[in-house]
Design a protein around this motif. Sequence first.
Motif, PDB file in Angstrom:
ATOM      1  N   LEU A  56       0.884  -1.114   0.147  1.00  0.00           N
ATOM      2  CA  LEU A  56       0.062  -0.083  -0.085  1.00  0.00           C
ATOM      3  C   LEU A  56       1.062   1.164   0.027  1.00  0.00           C
ATOM      4  N   THR A  57       0.913   1.905  -1.055  1.00  0.00           N
ATOM      5  CA  THR A  57       1.770   3.073  -1.121  1.00  0.00           C
ATOM      6  C   THR A  57       1.006   4.447  -1.265  1.00  0.00           C
ATOM      7  N   ALA A  58       1.543   5.504  -1.251  1.00  0.00           N
ATOM      8  CA  ALA A  58       0.745   6.722  -1.145  1.00  0.00           C
ATOM      9  C   ALA A  58       0.077   6.890  -2.223  1.00  0.00           C
ATOM     10  N   GLN A  59       0.382   6.234  -3.352  1.00  0.00           N
ATOM     11  CA  GLN A  59      -0.287   6.649  -4.489  1.00  0.00           C
ATOM     12  C   GLN A  59      -1.665   5.529  -4.753  1.00  0.00           C
ATOM     13  N   GLY A  60      -1.566   4.407  -3.907  1.00  0.00           N
ATOM     14  CA  GLY A  60      -2.231   3.182  -4.036  1.00  0.00           C
ATOM     15  C   GLY A  60      -1.826   1.916  -3.899  1.00  0.00           C
ATOM     16  N   PRO A  61      -2.583   0.925  -3.931  1.00  0.00           N
ATOM     17  CA  PRO A  61      -2.211  -0.544  -3.704  1.00  0.00           C
ATOM     18  C   PRO A  61      -1.356  -0.952  -4.989  1.00  0.00           C
ATOM     19  N   LEU A  62      -0.494  -1.611  -4.720  1.00  0.00           N
ATOM     20  CA  LEU A  62       0.171  -2.494  -5.881  1.00  0.00           C
ATOM     21  C   LEU A  62       0.104  -4.070  -5.215  1.00  0.00           C
ATOM     22  N   THR A  63      -0.036  -4.995  -6.398  1.00  0.00           N
ATOM     23  CA  THR A  63       0.206  -6.340  -6.252  1.00  0.00           C
ATOM     24  C   THR A  63       1.239  -6.994  -7.193  1.00  0.00           C
ATOM     25  N   GLU A  64       1.111  -8.169  -7.103  1.00  0.00           N
ATOM     26  CA  GLU A  64       1.985  -9.152  -7.971  1.00  0.00           C
ATOM     27  C   GLU A  64       3.555  -8.688  -7.581  1.00  0.00           C
ATOM     28  N   THR A  65       4.316 -10.074  -7.016  1.00  0.00           N
ATOM     29  CA  THR A  65       5.754  -9.787  -6.761  1.00  0.00           C
ATOM     30  C   THR A  65       6.539  -9.355  -7.873  1.00  0.00           C
TER      31      THR A  65
END
Length: 209
Positions: A56-65
């Motif tokens: 979870l970043t300031a810009q939004g969530p990220l997924t996938e390794t």
Amino acid sequence: MDTLYFAPGTCSLAVHIALEEVGAPFQAVRVDLAHGQQRGADYLALNPKGRVPLLLTAQGPLTETPALLLYVAQRFPQAGLAPLDDAFTLARIQAFNSYLCSTVHVAHAHGKRGSRWVDADDTAAIEAMRRKVPHSYGECFELIERELLQGPWVMGEHYTIADPYLFTLAGWLESDGVDPSHLPKVLAHRQRMAERPAVQRALARVQLG
């Protein structure tokens, strides 16, 4: 500050290690997979896939390794975890990480989560998939040993975002019924990784989490 949602024994360890390698400030939040927290409404609101890792970043969530590893390398370029100015070499790293994600990890998952592919009550099919894992997972690592792992690191002399990912999946060899004694390069890489302070910090966080 970014927040890494992780679970012990999963590929989220690779991202954990990368964050430690670059010295990133981050919060680590454990997701209780055994009790289905990944399927709860709060978690699904962040990651509808219901999987880890999630960053979870300031810009939004990220997924996938593979995406998260590249994000860490790009956000902290001074750490040199990826050749960001060399399109060909970067693509080779991404090819390796994509292979781990799309083929090697899937071979592992056939033993643990067969119900993703067949009906949960089809016990014969699930058991057949489980029996196949030592062969299919071992075959993947034979290819890595023979063709892909350059040594001493995945890409040769330079440590990159491919290394924590390989280390994470190589940690599952024995539990997947693969005898690693015929994979000397993989074993040497695993030992070399285990000696890195960032890896030790990540493992300590996971155990405490």
